[in-house]
Design an enzyme around this catalytic site. Structure first.
Site, PDB file in Angstrom:
ATOM      1  N   SER A   7     -15.664 -16.978  -3.333  1.00 44.04           N
ATOM      2  CA  SER A   7     -14.780 -15.809  -3.355  1.00 44.04           C
ATOM      3  C   SER A   7     -15.092 -15.023  -4.630  1.00 44.04           C
ATOM      4  O   SER A   7     -14.692 -15.407  -5.729  1.00 44.04           O
ATOM      5  CB  SER A   7     -13.313 -16.253  -3.366  1.00 44.04           C
ATOM      6  OG  SER A   7     -12.486 -15.120  -3.496  1.00 44.04           O
ATOM      7  N   HIS A  32     -17.711 -14.202   0.124  1.00 41.44           N
ATOM      8  CA  HIS A  32     -16.385 -13.690   0.523  1.00 41.44           C
ATOM      9  C   HIS A  32     -15.964 -12.625  -0.474  1.00 41.44           C
ATOM     10  O   HIS A  32     -15.900 -12.881  -1.681  1.00 41.44           O
ATOM     11  CB  HIS A  32     -15.391 -14.851   0.517  1.00 41.44           C
ATOM     12  CG  HIS A  32     -14.027 -14.494   1.004  1.00 41.44           C
ATOM     13  ND1 HIS A  32     -13.705 -14.397   2.343  1.00 41.44           N
ATOM     14  CD2 HIS A  32     -12.892 -14.206   0.319  1.00 41.44           C
ATOM     15  CE1 HIS A  32     -12.420 -14.095   2.445  1.00 41.44           C
ATOM     16  NE2 HIS A  32     -11.903 -13.976   1.250  1.00 41.44           N
ATOM     17  N   ASP A  34     -13.115 -10.019  -1.472  1.00 42.76           N
ATOM     18  CA  ASP A  34     -11.711  -9.641  -1.272  1.00 42.76           C
ATOM     19  C   ASP A  34     -11.464  -8.201  -1.677  1.00 42.76           C
ATOM     20  O   ASP A  34     -11.768  -7.815  -2.806  1.00 42.76           O
ATOM     21  CB  ASP A  34     -10.800 -10.555  -2.109  1.00 42.76           C
ATOM     22  CG  ASP A  34     -10.753 -11.953  -1.544  1.00 42.76           C
ATOM     23  OD1 ASP A  34     -11.040 -12.906  -2.274  1.00 42.76           O
ATOM     24  OD2 ASP A  34     -10.445 -12.084  -0.337  1.00 42.76           O
ATOM     25  N   MET A  36      -8.449  -5.311  -1.956  1.00 45.20           N
ATOM     26  CA  MET A  36      -6.986  -5.194  -1.980  1.00 45.20           C
ATOM     27  C   MET A  36      -6.583  -3.757  -2.342  1.00 45.20           C
ATOM     28  O   MET A  36      -7.240  -3.117  -3.166  1.00 45.20           O
ATOM     29  CB  MET A  36      -6.414  -6.162  -3.011  1.00 45.20           C
ATOM     30  CG  MET A  36      -6.803  -7.609  -2.726  1.00 45.20           C
ATOM     31  SD  MET A  36      -6.087  -8.731  -3.954  1.00 45.20           S
ATOM     32  CE  MET A  36      -6.891 -10.262  -3.468  1.00 45.20           C
ATOM     33  N   HIS A  65     -13.035  -9.264   3.263  1.00 45.89           N
ATOM     34  CA  HIS A  65     -11.642  -9.595   3.633  1.00 45.89           C
ATOM     35  C   HIS A  65     -10.759  -8.427   3.225  1.00 45.89           C
ATOM     36  O   HIS A  65     -10.464  -8.256   2.039  1.00 45.89           O
ATOM     37  CB  HIS A  65     -11.257 -10.890   2.891  1.00 45.89           C
ATOM     38  CG  HIS A  65      -9.840 -11.309   3.086  1.00 45.89           C
ATOM     39  ND1 HIS A  65      -9.271 -12.306   2.329  1.00 45.89           N
ATOM     40  CD2 HIS A  65      -8.875 -10.889   3.935  1.00 45.89           C
ATOM     41  CE1 HIS A  65      -8.016 -12.489   2.703  1.00 45.89           C
ATOM     42  NE2 HIS A  65      -7.758 -11.637   3.690  1.00 45.89           N
ATOM     43  N   MET A  67      -7.577  -6.835   2.634  1.00 42.93           N
ATOM     44  CA  MET A  67      -6.135  -7.022   2.448  1.00 42.93           C
ATOM     45  C   MET A  67      -5.554  -5.634   2.151  1.00 42.93           C
ATOM     46  O   MET A  67      -5.104  -5.333   1.029  1.00 42.93           O
ATOM     47  CB  MET A  67      -5.863  -7.994   1.288  1.00 42.93           C
ATOM     48  CG  MET A  67      -6.135  -9.438   1.686  1.00 42.93           C
ATOM     49  SD  MET A  67      -6.154 -10.567   0.304  1.00 42.93           S
ATOM     50  CE  MET A  67      -7.891 -10.462  -0.113  1.00 42.93           C
ATOM     51  N   MET A 136      -4.826 -17.669   5.723  1.00 41.77           N
ATOM     52  CA  MET A 136      -4.494 -17.648   4.294  1.00 41.77           C
ATOM     53  C   MET A 136      -3.711 -18.914   3.991  1.00 41.77           C
ATOM     54  O   MET A 136      -2.660 -19.157   4.605  1.00 41.77           O
ATOM     55  CB  MET A 136      -3.656 -16.408   3.967  1.00 41.77           C
ATOM     56  CG  MET A 136      -4.393 -15.099   4.048  1.00 41.77           C
ATOM     57  SD  MET A 136      -5.937 -15.068   3.140  1.00 41.77           S
ATOM     58  CE  MET A 136      -5.371 -15.425   1.482  1.00 41.77           C
ATOM     59  N   GLY A 141      -3.446 -12.165  -2.492  1.00 39.72           N
ATOM     60  CA  GLY A 141      -3.334 -11.226  -3.600  1.00 39.72           C
ATOM     61  C   GLY A 141      -3.924 -11.742  -4.895  1.00 39.72           C
ATOM     62  O   GLY A 141      -4.442 -10.959  -5.698  1.00 39.72           O
ATOM     63  N   PHE A 142      -3.862 -13.056  -5.082  1.00 40.45           N
ATOM     64  CA  PHE A 142      -4.326 -13.568  -6.383  1.00 40.45           C
ATOM     65  C   PHE A 142      -5.055 -14.901  -6.214  1.00 40.45           C
ATOM     66  O   PHE A 142      -4.731 -15.687  -5.323  1.00 40.45           O
ATOM     67  CB  PHE A 142      -3.131 -13.754  -7.339  1.00 40.45           C
ATOM     68  CG  PHE A 142      -2.406 -12.468  -7.630  1.00 40.45           C
ATOM     69  CD1 PHE A 142      -1.338 -12.065  -6.835  1.00 40.45           C
ATOM     70  CD2 PHE A 142      -2.834 -11.634  -8.659  1.00 40.45           C
ATOM     71  CE1 PHE A 142      -0.693 -10.849  -7.058  1.00 40.45           C
ATOM     72  CE2 PHE A 142      -2.192 -10.425  -8.902  1.00 40.45           C
ATOM     73  CZ  PHE A 142      -1.120 -10.035  -8.104  1.00 40.45           C
ATOM     74  N   GLY A 144      -6.157 -18.667  -7.860  1.00 39.48           N
ATOM     75  CA  GLY A 144      -5.488 -19.661  -8.701  1.00 39.48           C
ATOM     76  C   GLY A 144      -4.096 -20.068  -8.265  1.00 39.48           C
ATOM     77  O   GLY A 144      -3.343 -20.662  -9.037  1.00 39.48           O
ATOM     78  N   ASP A 174      -8.636 -19.877   3.300  1.00 46.37           N
ATOM     79  CA  ASP A 174      -8.806 -19.017   2.129  1.00 46.37           C
ATOM     80  C   ASP A 174      -7.624 -19.157   1.179  1.00 46.37           C
ATOM     81  O   ASP A 174      -6.537 -18.673   1.456  1.00 46.37           O
ATOM     82  CB  ASP A 174      -8.926 -17.565   2.623  1.00 46.37           C
ATOM     83  CG  ASP A 174      -9.233 -16.601   1.504  1.00 46.37           C
ATOM     84  OD1 ASP A 174      -9.236 -15.380   1.763  1.00 46.37           O
ATOM     85  OD2 ASP A 174      -9.472 -17.053   0.362  1.00 46.37           O
ATOM     86  N   GLY A 175      -7.876 -19.870   0.053  1.00 44.84           N
ATOM     87  CA  GLY A 175      -6.822 -19.996  -0.967  1.00 44.84           C
ATOM     88  C   GLY A 175      -6.651 -21.434  -1.409  1.00 44.84           C
ATOM     89  O   GLY A 175      -6.245 -22.275  -0.596  1.00 44.84           O
ATOM     90  N   GLY A 196     -12.957 -20.634  -4.467  1.00 46.32           N
ATOM     91  CA  GLY A 196     -12.730 -19.816  -5.665  1.00 46.32           C
ATOM     92  C   GLY A 196     -12.580 -20.688  -6.888  1.00 46.32           C
ATOM     93  O   GLY A 196     -13.420 -21.532  -7.180  1.00 46.32           O
TER      94      GLY A 196
HETATM   95  C1  DX5 Z   1      -6.557 -14.512  -2.383  1.00 46.29           C
HETATM   96  C2  DX5 Z   1      -8.002 -14.393  -1.936  1.00 46.29           C
HETATM   97  C3  DX5 Z   1      -8.784 -15.687  -2.116  1.00 46.29           C
HETATM   98  C4  DX5 Z   1      -8.789 -16.198  -3.555  1.00 46.29           C
HETATM   99  C5  DX5 Z   1      -9.344 -17.602  -3.589  1.00 46.29           C
HETATM  100  O1  DX5 Z   1      -5.815 -13.440  -1.865  1.00 46.29           O
HETATM  101  O2  DX5 Z   1      -8.061 -14.030  -0.566  1.00 46.29           O
HETATM  102  O3  DX5 Z   1     -10.122 -15.509  -1.660  1.00 46.29           O
HETATM  103  O4  DX5 Z   1      -9.571 -15.378  -4.353  1.00 46.29           O
HETATM  104  O5  DX5 Z   1      -9.227 -18.065  -4.901  1.00 46.29           O
HETATM  105  P1  DX5 Z   1      -8.682 -19.552  -5.173  1.00 46.29           P
HETATM  106  O6  DX5 Z   1      -9.716 -20.479  -4.584  1.00 46.29           O
HETATM  107  O7  DX5 Z   1      -8.604 -19.642  -6.665  1.00 46.29           O
HETATM  108  O8  DX5 Z   1      -7.364 -19.662  -4.484  1.00 46.29           O
HETATM  109 ZN    ZN Z   2      -9.945 -13.747   0.662  1.00 49.51          ZN
END
Ligand code: DX5
Ligand code: ZN
Length: 219
Positions: A7, A32, A34, A36, A65, A67, A136, A141-142, A144, A174-175, A196
């Site tokens: 990611s 991947h 992201d 937003m 992706h 969002m 998800m 959105g974030f 970690g 994802d996440g 990620g």
């Molecule tokens: C969150 C993203 C994910 C995120 C994954 O909205 O879609 O791709 O960056 O990061 P980790 O693996 O740290 O959750």
């Molecule tokens: Zn994502």
């Protein structure tokens, strides 16, 4: 065999070119990306110009992706930026089936992403128009954040829905996909892992070490 996809919103933007090249050479399967809009989710990340700027550094698929609200209005932008696959949130468009058709008409793989609370029943009548489904496993959105435990069951329920209707559709998670959560999602049917901060972007490991460790762990 599950596929590994870094990611890139978790990457250091100051060394993004080197990161993409090293992850490609280390053997990841896709990237991947992201996107937003600060409205569908309360954050901003990668845009089409940045995606275009790294396109030539790898031939591995770019999985974008979105969002964003009304993703149907932005498909050309990301197709031209170099996307090979585009996932849109079912919650972000009134006309999901038509949006998926539009993505496929551009010669790209069409994906649907679902927020954690969205039931998979939402997918039943578009299973013939989707190539991969992103669950998800955190609130989008974030990076970690913590994995939402009920998502293990959601992966299994989605696998049952797909198999029960005779389709072959990739299940992407994802996440917070890392060493604690990968066994459970793999066992329940996940085929694409978005990796990620929990697995690939770890300060104590080089990219090569992180990818090698992941490969041993899942293969
Ligand atoms: C969150 C993203 C994910 C995120 C994954 O909205 O879609 O791709 O960056 O990061 P980790 O693996 O740290 O959750
Ligand atoms: Zn994502």
């Amino acid at each position: 065999m599950a596929l590994i996809g870094p990611s890139l919103m978790c990457a250091d933007m100051g060394i993004l070119k080197e990161t993409v090249i090293r992850l490609d050479e280390a053997g990841v399967d896709f990237f991947h990306l992201d996107v937003m809009d600060g409205s569908f989710v309360p954050n901003f990340t990668l845009g089409p110009d940045l995606i275009k700027s790294i396109r030539s550094y790898t031939s591995k698929p770019f999985d974008v992706h979105l969002m964003v609200k009304h993703p149907e209005n932005h498909l050309d932008l990301f197709a031209e930026a170099g996307a090979d696959m585009i996932s849109v949130h079912a919650e972000a468009t009134e006309h999901l089936q038509r949006t998926l058709q539009s993505i496929r008409k551009k010669g790209l793989k069409a994906g649907i992403a679902l927020n954690p609370s969205t039931p998979i029943a939402h997918l039943r009548y578009v299973l013939d128009t989707v190539d991969y489904i992103t669950l998800m496993t955190v609130n989008p959105g974030f990076a970690g954040q913590k994995f939402i435990p009920l998502m293990y069951q959601k992966v299994k329920d989605l696998k049952d829905l797909i198999d029960g209707n005779g389709y072959k559709i990739d299940i992407q998670v994802d996440g917070n996909i890392g060493y604690e959560t990968i066994p459970g999602v793999l066992e329940n049917g996940a085929t694409m892992l978005v990796c990620g901060t929990s697995s690939l972007f770890r300060p104590e490991l080089t990219f090569e070490e992180a990818v090698e460790r992941l490969n041993h762990f899942i293969r």
